[in-house]
Write an enzyme that holds these catalytic residues in place. Structure first.
Site, PDB file in Angstrom:
ATOM      1  CD  GLU A 147       8.585  -1.104 -17.288  1.00  0.00           C
ATOM      2  OE1 GLU A 147       8.774   0.063 -16.860  1.00  0.00           O
ATOM      3  OE2 GLU A 147       8.152  -1.335 -18.429  1.00  0.00           O
ATOM      4  CG  PHE A 152      12.299  -0.884 -31.438  1.00  0.00           C
ATOM      5  CD1 PHE A 152      12.536   0.445 -31.104  1.00  0.00           C
ATOM      6  CD2 PHE A 152      11.105  -1.470 -31.035  1.00  0.00           C
ATOM      7  CE1 PHE A 152      11.606   1.167 -30.377  1.00  0.00           C
ATOM      8  CE2 PHE A 152      10.174  -0.747 -30.312  1.00  0.00           C
ATOM      9  CZ  PHE A 152      10.415   0.573 -29.975  1.00  0.00           C
ATOM     10  CD  GLN A 153      10.673  -1.241 -26.857  1.00  0.00           C
ATOM     11  OE1 GLN A 153      10.066  -2.304 -26.892  1.00  0.00           O
ATOM     12  NE2 GLN A 153      10.182  -0.144 -26.293  1.00  0.00           N
ATOM     13  CE  LYS A 210       6.636 -10.533 -30.282  1.00  0.00           C
ATOM     14  NZ  LYS A 210       6.194  -9.231 -30.797  1.00  0.00           N
ATOM     15  CG  MET A 263      19.453  10.567   6.023  1.00  0.00           C
ATOM     16  SD  MET A 263      19.580  10.644   7.814  1.00  0.00           S
ATOM     17  CE  MET A 263      18.748   9.144   8.281  1.00  0.00           C
TER      18      MET A 263
HETATM   19  C1  TPP Z   1      16.933   6.655  -5.280  1.00  0.00           C
HETATM   20  C2  TPP Z   1      17.665   7.392  -4.244  1.00  0.00           C
HETATM   21  N1  TPP Z   1      18.184   8.610  -4.530  1.00  0.00           N
HETATM   22  C3  TPP Z   1      18.841   9.315  -3.578  1.00  0.00           C
HETATM   23  C4  TPP Z   1      18.996   8.820  -2.312  1.00  0.00           C
HETATM   24  C5  TPP Z   1      19.751   9.614  -1.246  1.00  0.00           C
HETATM   25  N2  TPP Z   1      18.864   9.981  -0.143  1.00  0.00           N
HETATM   26  C6  TPP Z   1      18.827   9.283   1.016  1.00  0.00           C
HETATM   27  S1  TPP Z   1      17.701   9.875   2.084  1.00  0.00           S
HETATM   28  C7  TPP Z   1      17.239  11.110   1.032  1.00  0.00           C
HETATM   29  C8  TPP Z   1      16.170  12.091   1.405  1.00  0.00           C
HETATM   30  C9  TPP Z   1      14.856  11.434   1.626  1.00  0.00           C
HETATM   31  O1  TPP Z   1      13.896  12.452   1.862  1.00  0.00           O
HETATM   32  P1  TPP Z   1      12.431  12.083   2.312  1.00  0.00           P
HETATM   33  O2  TPP Z   1      11.886  10.996   1.500  1.00  0.00           O
HETATM   34  O3  TPP Z   1      11.620  13.336   2.346  1.00  0.00           O
HETATM   35  O4  TPP Z   1      12.629  11.503   3.774  1.00  0.00           O
HETATM   36  P2  TPP Z   1      13.114  12.213   5.126  1.00  0.00           P
HETATM   37  O5  TPP Z   1      14.589  11.966   5.233  1.00  0.00           O
HETATM   38  O6  TPP Z   1      12.783  13.653   5.041  1.00  0.00           O
HETATM   39  O7  TPP Z   1      12.360  11.508   6.177  1.00  0.00           O
HETATM   40  C10 TPP Z   1      17.992  11.048  -0.149  1.00  0.00           C
HETATM   41  C11 TPP Z   1      17.865  11.995  -1.254  1.00  0.00           C
HETATM   42  C12 TPP Z   1      18.451   7.532  -2.068  1.00  0.00           C
HETATM   43  N3  TPP Z   1      18.570   6.943  -0.885  1.00  0.00           N
HETATM   44  N4  TPP Z   1      17.775   6.866  -3.030  1.00  0.00           N
END
Ligand code: TPP
Lengths: 564, 162
Positions: free
Chosen positions: A50, A112-113, A162, A477
């Protein structure tokens, strides 16, 4: 003729001109699915999770300007959708999300749900409804689409028990709706616009700063005309890219945490700032106390609560950006006011000096694939005209910095919430809206795994998305912040069990290519783009240590960037 | 500064939680909140007492206005207005205390609305300061229970909000 509630749902969607509904079935919505089965007007796109449905509808909405529509079941269906609803909410994306609910007599029973979907989504929607009577379905849908798409847009949730979808009544779709408590038509105050125009032309060091509101308000044309007429430098936020052509000399790049040197210095030293459809987000302003210290600020926004929220402005103008910018142009024409060209010449000389720093330069002689190079090559091959979705992280910033968007609605990313997992499903929505256009998803090896199951959806609907994975083996990042601010203690930012993305993609029925050498980058991109009818997953093994520059550390002003 | 904000709100299920949720989500203060239907059963009138800097109050007003269920909103603080709150208070009243309490109730124009051998239940209306002053005046008496309605307000003169 009397229809069932489920049929009324479909007929209401049809009346709203909905092409696609992104969804996933379950007990509480089975009557609605049965109604889908019996018609061909509205196409249902079956996702694999979803969250994917919400991001796909969101991508569709960002690319087209129309409301994206989602259908999920009660309980876990609704909770899985919450991340996508919040993502749309933070970026003001028009969306209508239909959630099934347990039958009325079971509400409040821990059935449920059952979850309180209206309660759970309340803080992340523009508005939401629980329909308690079949007679209310049609008007509620009319209201939902009206609220979602007007004023400052946003997601609206409709929760339907529903039993309501099984009851019957006459179907009459209202042609118009008026709500005494909701009136989104605001016209910019003409007196304010005149004052603002006077201030604007009096500027010696002007700056135009524009955000997602210009894209959402379809005001790119007006913005471009006005900016060209004035000859002022313009910068876009992450959400505003594409509102002004990136290949134009007046464009000084993105601003903010990873903005260009010239954009951020220009902001810091400007004397008049024209802010359009932007909200002075903390990733843009840096330290508020050091923000635009010398500037008089004009702020145009459709949402009064965005004005003077973070930064006190001198001339607020509440109104639709397109209409307000039109009025600026009219005032300029009628009064013959002109900018101060000699001051402007000096200002541009200063900006060109900043620009000559070439803050986006990188080591192009490296033996390793530089992620920036991949994006630059993609830009060249697609002429800056592709639809580009992204996930969240370094790759997102590089896409924003190096792709160079020339048109609005081409750059589709989660700016406000920063939702990893957004890129792939968003690309689904975009590709369905524009089957003949090039749609690229720029992602990272961490982000792509958050919604990778949607590769299966792409197979089912034959969507030829190009996935560009900048695979640095790290949550890049996170690694960058740990390198800069945590003395290189790389806690949990490294993956040592990455899947073989080529094999994984192939198992979903697509093809994949792994690229390890800079010399192969362009060829791989060319090949993928040439395969018009299939999804290709390009796994670029990039320099693990590359960082996003410039960078403004937390608490610093826009003039205090870390440069390469 | 303290502000009194009056809101006309669609009388729909969930409308109250939208307002309350807004205050908690954005970390605004609520000193008191009272709500009830009006002469028009489709509308509720809500009075919120809140505090904050001018900037925060401006945001509170704007954010409230943005809620789809909010029909109309008025910050009464700047206008000449009347504030009232109802308090019900149950106190220990035995022997000599009974006269003392009764005297205070008269001074504050309250009334005793329920009596037992050992207690009085008192009703008193006024602005917040008056109710606080009454409780202070009772300092030597032991208070068993206090219920306050939260403040409501209306503007003076012929100006009507609705
Ligand atoms: C759902 C979610 N969880 C955690 C984060 C925190 N976060 C921001 S950037 C990142 C790393 C992303 O890694 P990647 O997709 O490999 O991209 P890169 O920075 O290496 O280009 C994280 C964990 C987020 N933005 N969204």
């Amino acid at each position: 003729m009397e229809l069932t509630g489920a049929d009324i749902v479909i007929q209401s969607l049809k009346a709203e001109g909905v092409e696609f509904v992104f969804g996933y079935p379950g007990g509480a919505v089975l009557h609605i699915y049965d109604a889908f089965y019996k018609q061909e007007d509205v196409q249902h796109i079956l996702v694999r999770h979803e969250q994917g449905a919400t991001h796909a509808a969101d991508g569709y909405a960002r690319a087209t300007g129309k409301a994206g529509v989602v259908l999920v079941t009660s309980g876990p269906g609704a909770t899985n959708a919450v991340t996508g609803i919040a993502t749309a909410y933070m970026d003001s994306i028009p969306m209508v999300v239909i959630t099934g609910q347990v039958p009325k007599h079971l509400i409040g029973n821990d059935a449920f749900q059952e979850v309180d979907s209206v309660g759970i989504t309340r803080p992340v929607v523009k508005h939401n409804f629980l329909i308690e009577d079949v007679k209310d379905i049609a008007t509620t849908f009319k209201k939902a689409f009206y609220i979602a798409t007007t004023g400052r847009p946003g997601p609206v949730v409709i929760d339907i028990p529903k039993d309501v979808t099984a009851e019957r009544c006459e179907f009459n779709y209202p042609s118009e709706i008026k709500m005494r408590s909701y009136n989104p038509t605001v016209k910019g105050h003409i007196g304010q616009i005149k004052r603002a125009t006077e201030l604007l032309v009096s500027a010696e060091r002007p700056m135009v700063y524009t955000g997602g509101g210009v894209i959402l308000g379809d005001a790119a044309e007006q913005l471009t005309t006005l900016t060209r007429k004035l000859g002022y430098p313009i910068t876009n936020t992450l959400m505003g890219l594409g509102a002004y052509p990136a290949n134009d000399r007046q464009f000084v790049g993105m601003l903010g945490m990873h903005g260009t040197y010239e954009a951020n210095m220009g902001m810091h030293q400007c004397d008049v700032l024209l802010a359009v459809g932007a909200r002075f987000d903390d990733r843009v302003t840096g330290n508020l106390e050091k923000f635009c210290p010398d500037a008089k600020i004009i702020h145009i926004d459709v949402d009064p609560s965005s004005i003077s929220k973070n930064v006190k402005v001198d001339i607020p103008i509440v109104g639709h950006v397109a209409q307000v910018l039109d009025n600026f142009l009219k005032v300029l024409d009628e009064t013959g006011m002109e900018p101060n060209t000699s001051a402007l010449e000096k200002w541009w000389a200063q900006i060109e000096e900043w620009r000559s720093q070439d803050c986006l330069k990188y080591d192009s002689a490296s033996e390793l694939i530089k992620p920036q190079y991949v994006i630059e090559q993609l830009h060249e091959l697609t002429k800056g005209d592709a639809f580009v979705t992204s996930d969240v992280g370094q790759h997102q910033m590089w896409a924003a910095q190096y792709y160079g968007f020339n048109k609005p609605r081409r750059w589709i990313n989660s700016g406000g919430l920063g939702t990893m997992g957004f890129g792939m499903p968003a690309a689904i929505g975009v590709q369905l809206a524009y089957p003949d256009e090039t749609v690229v998803c720029i992602t990272g090896e961490a982000s792509i795994q958050m919604c990778i199951q949607e590769l299966s959806t792409c197979k089912q609907y034959g969507l030829p998305i190009k996935v560009i994975c900048l695979n640095n083996g790290y949550m890049g990042m996170v690694r960058q912040w740990q390198e800069f601010f945590y003395e290189k203690r790389y806690a949990m930012s490294y993956f040592d069990a990455l899947p073989d993305f080529v094999a994984l993609t192939e198992s979903y029925g697509h093809s994949g290519i792994q690229i390890t050498r800079p010399a192969d980058v362009r060829g791989a991109l060319e090949e993928a783009l040439a395969r018009k009818d299939e999804l290709v997953f390009l796994d670029f093994i990039t320099d693990k240590t590359e960082n996003v520059y410039p960078m403004i550390p937390a608490g610093a002003g826009l003039n205090e960037m870390i440069l390469v | 500064m303290r502000h009194i904000i009056s809101i006309l709100l669609e009388n729909e299920s969930g409308a109250l939680s939208r307002v309350a949720g807004l205050f908690s989500a954005r970390a605004y203060n609520i000193e008191s909140l009272s709500v009830a239907p009006t002469d028009d059963p489709s509308l509720s009138r809500m009075t919120i007492v809140t505090t904050g800097t001018d900037e925060i109050i401006e945001q509170i007003n704007k954010q409230l206005n943005k809620l789809v269920d909010v029909v109309k909103l008025m910050d009464m603080t700047a206008d000449v207005h009347i504030e009232r709150e109802l308090m019900l208070i149950k106190v220990n009243a035995t022997d000599g205390e009974r006269d003392e309490v009764k005297r205070l109730v008269d001074i504050f124009h309250g009334s005793v609305i329920d009596v037992t051998d050992t207690t009085y239940t008192i009703e008193i209306t006024g602005n917040g300061d008056k109710l606080n002053a009454f409780m202070e005046a009772l300092s030597s008496i032991s208070i068993l229970e206090v219920v306050r309605s939260g403040l409501i307000g209306i503007s003076r003169g012929d100006k009507a909000f609705g």
